[in-house]
Scaffold this motif. Structure first.
Motif, PDB file in Angstrom:
ATOM      1  N   VAL A   8     -11.703  -3.689  -5.529  1.00 34.69           N
ATOM      2  CA  VAL A   8     -11.168  -4.644  -4.893  1.00 34.69           C
ATOM      3  C   VAL A   8      -9.842  -4.820  -5.518  1.00 34.69           C
ATOM      4  O   VAL A   8      -9.574  -4.826  -6.574  1.00 34.69           O
ATOM      5  CB  VAL A   8     -11.890  -6.088  -5.120  1.00 34.69           C
ATOM      6  CG1 VAL A   8     -10.950  -7.382  -4.647  1.00 34.69           C
ATOM      7  CG2 VAL A   8     -13.150  -6.104  -4.691  1.00 34.69           C
ATOM      8  N   VAL A   9      -8.915  -4.847  -4.508  1.00 34.27           N
ATOM      9  CA  VAL A   9      -7.403  -4.861  -4.936  1.00 34.27           C
ATOM     10  C   VAL A   9      -6.438  -6.066  -4.170  1.00 34.27           C
ATOM     11  O   VAL A   9      -6.955  -6.623  -3.083  1.00 34.27           O
ATOM     12  CB  VAL A   9      -6.498  -3.726  -4.613  1.00 34.27           C
ATOM     13  CG1 VAL A   9      -7.230  -2.423  -5.500  1.00 34.27           C
ATOM     14  CG2 VAL A   9      -6.781  -3.160  -3.098  1.00 34.27           C
ATOM     15  N   PRO A  10      -5.452  -6.421  -4.604  1.00 38.06           N
ATOM     16  CA  PRO A  10      -4.916  -7.665  -4.073  1.00 38.06           C
ATOM     17  C   PRO A  10      -3.854  -7.286  -2.925  1.00 38.06           C
ATOM     18  O   PRO A  10      -2.708  -7.968  -2.892  1.00 38.06           O
ATOM     19  CB  PRO A  10      -4.299  -8.399  -5.472  1.00 38.06           C
ATOM     20  CG  PRO A  10      -3.808  -7.368  -6.174  1.00 38.06           C
ATOM     21  CD  PRO A  10      -4.944  -6.181  -5.884  1.00 38.06           C
ATOM     22  N   PHE A  11      -3.935  -6.284  -2.165  1.00 37.22           N
ATOM     23  CA  PHE A  11      -3.111  -6.101  -1.291  1.00 37.22           C
ATOM     24  C   PHE A  11      -3.959  -5.225  -0.234  1.00 37.22           C
ATOM     25  O   PHE A  11      -5.243  -4.838  -0.332  1.00 37.22           O
ATOM     26  CB  PHE A  11      -2.134  -5.072  -1.757  1.00 37.22           C
ATOM     27  CG  PHE A  11      -2.577  -3.710  -2.201  1.00 37.22           C
ATOM     28  CD1 PHE A  11      -2.838  -2.567  -1.576  1.00 37.22           C
ATOM     29  CD2 PHE A  11      -2.966  -3.826  -3.799  1.00 37.22           C
ATOM     30  CE1 PHE A  11      -3.234  -1.514  -2.317  1.00 37.22           C
ATOM     31  CE2 PHE A  11      -3.444  -2.396  -4.200  1.00 37.22           C
ATOM     32  CZ  PHE A  11      -3.548  -1.443  -3.378  1.00 37.22           C
ATOM     33  N   GLY A  12      -3.608  -4.999   1.050  1.00 39.47           N
ATOM     34  CA  GLY A  12      -4.162  -4.436   2.027  1.00 39.47           C
ATOM     35  C   GLY A  12      -3.527  -2.961   2.489  1.00 39.47           C
ATOM     36  O   GLY A  12      -2.392  -2.624   2.311  1.00 39.47           O
ATOM     37  N   THR A  13      -4.326  -2.154   3.120  1.00 40.65           N
ATOM     38  CA  THR A  13      -4.026  -0.852   3.607  1.00 40.65           C
ATOM     39  C   THR A  13      -4.750  -0.583   4.939  1.00 40.65           C
ATOM     40  O   THR A  13      -5.885  -0.820   4.977  1.00 40.65           O
ATOM     41  CB  THR A  13      -4.253   0.268   2.501  1.00 40.65           C
ATOM     42  OG1 THR A  13      -3.726   1.492   3.062  1.00 40.65           O
ATOM     43  CG2 THR A  13      -5.373   0.319   1.715  1.00 40.65           C
ATOM     44  N   GLU A  14      -4.334   0.345   5.578  1.00 38.27           N
ATOM     45  CA  GLU A  14      -4.907   0.778   6.898  1.00 38.27           C
ATOM     46  C   GLU A  14      -5.993   1.895   6.508  1.00 38.27           C
ATOM     47  O   GLU A  14      -6.631   2.371   7.420  1.00 38.27           O
ATOM     48  CB  GLU A  14      -3.939   1.054   7.998  1.00 38.27           C
ATOM     49  CG  GLU A  14      -3.219  -0.120   8.479  1.00 38.27           C
ATOM     50  CD  GLU A  14      -1.835  -0.295   7.662  1.00 38.27           C
ATOM     51  OE1 GLU A  14      -1.503   0.367   6.578  1.00 38.27           O
ATOM     52  OE2 GLU A  14      -1.531  -1.321   7.843  1.00 38.27           O
ATOM     53  N   ALA A  15      -6.120   2.218   5.460  1.00 40.38           N
ATOM     54  CA  ALA A  15      -6.710   3.458   4.931  1.00 40.38           C
ATOM     55  C   ALA A  15      -8.357   3.286   5.549  1.00 40.38           C
ATOM     56  O   ALA A  15      -8.864   4.281   5.886  1.00 40.38           O
ATOM     57  CB  ALA A  15      -6.794   3.505   3.525  1.00 40.38           C
ATOM     58  N   GLY A  16      -8.857   2.178   5.330  1.00 38.21           N
ATOM     59  CA  GLY A  16     -10.205   1.997   5.908  1.00 38.21           C
ATOM     60  C   GLY A  16     -10.433   2.204   7.271  1.00 38.21           C
ATOM     61  O   GLY A  16     -11.433   2.666   7.751  1.00 38.21           O
TER      62      GLY A  16
END
Length: 67
Positions: A8-16
């Motif tokens: 779990v990280v406090p940011f988002g990415t489109e990697a998923g």
């Protein structure tokens, strides 16, 4: 890298999204995650230089003909 962990990280990415359609994904960038995505975040010029060096080496590596 062989590291296929989940965290779990406090940011988002489109990697998923890319992983969900079967693509291999690596998330990377300059700087320290301890300094990123919070008030007063910063990236030093040295960290940017290291990132540019890594990206240039990656481009060279990916441009090599496959055996």
């Amino acid at each position: 890298t062989g590291a296929n962990g989940c965290d779990v990280v406090p940011f988002g990415t489109e990697a998923g999204l890319f992983q969900s359609i079967g693509m291999d994904v690596v998330v990377c960038g300059p700087g320290s995650i301890a300094q990123a995505h919070k008030p007063d975040e910063y990236i030093s010029l040295d960290q940017l230089d290291q990132c540019l060096t890594m990206l240039k080496r990656l481009c060279s590596r990916l441009s090599l003909p496959r055996p």
